[in-house]
Design a protein around this motif. Structure first.
Motif: not given
Length: 134
Positions: A61-70, A89-97
Motif C-alpha cells: 500500500x505504500x508503494x513497495x510491492x516488490x518487498x511485499x512479494x519477497x 491471497x496477499x501474495x496474489x495481490x502483491x504480484x498484481x502490483x
C-alpha cells in the motif's frame, strides 16, 4: 476513513497484543522502513505469520510491492498452517502490483481449488499450467 486508517483486523484478524493497522497507522515496532531489523523480534508461529501478512500489505500500500512479494514468497516456503490461503491471497495481490498477473491468478486459483466441492484436481492443474511452460 482513509485506506491507511483501516484496521487490518477485518481482513486477517488481529494477533493478540498487536494493534496492527495498514499504512500510516502501522505500529512503531512494525514499521515498513525497519521491517528487516524488526523481523527477528516478531512472535513465532501464527502471530508471526499474521504480522508478515499485515506488513506485506502495508508495504504494497505504500508503494513497495516488490518487498511485499519477497516477504510473502519466503513465508509460503516456511511451512504450512491454517493461514496458507491468507498468505496466498496477499501474495496474489502483491504480484498484481508488480505486473505479474498471470502468476497471481495461478496462486489464487490454486488456493481456491482445494475448497471446491468438485473439480479440485483439474482446477489445481489449470492453475499450475498458467505459469508452467508447455
Amino acid at each position: 476513513m482513509q485506506l491507511g486508517e483501516q484496521p487490518v483486523q477485518a481482513a486477517f484478524g488481529e494477533p493478540p497484543g498487536l494493534k496492527a493497522h495498514i499504512g500510516v497507522k502501522q505500529p512503531a515496532h512494525l514499521r515498513p522502513d525497519r521491517f528487516d531489523q524488526d523481523f527477528p523480534r516478531l512472535p513465532h508461529g501464527i502471530r508471526r505469520r499474521r504480522s508478515v501478512i499485515q506488513m506485506s500489505s502495508s508495504l504494497r500500500n505504500i508503494g513497495q510491492p516488490g518487498e511485499s512479494v519477497r516477504l510473502l514468497t519466503e513465508e509460503r516456503e516456511r511451512g504450512s498452517d491454517e493461514l496458507d490461503d491468507a498468505v496466498s491471497a496477499a501474495l496474489a495481490l502483491a504480484l498484481t502490483s508488480v505486473g505479474r498477473e498471470r502468476e497471481a491468478v495461478s496462486i489464487a486459483v490454486g488456493a481456491l481449488a482445494k475448497h471446491l466441492p468438485r473439480y479440485q484436481r483439474s482446477t489445481a492443474n489449470y492453475a499450475r499450467l498458467l505459469v508452467e511452460p508447455d
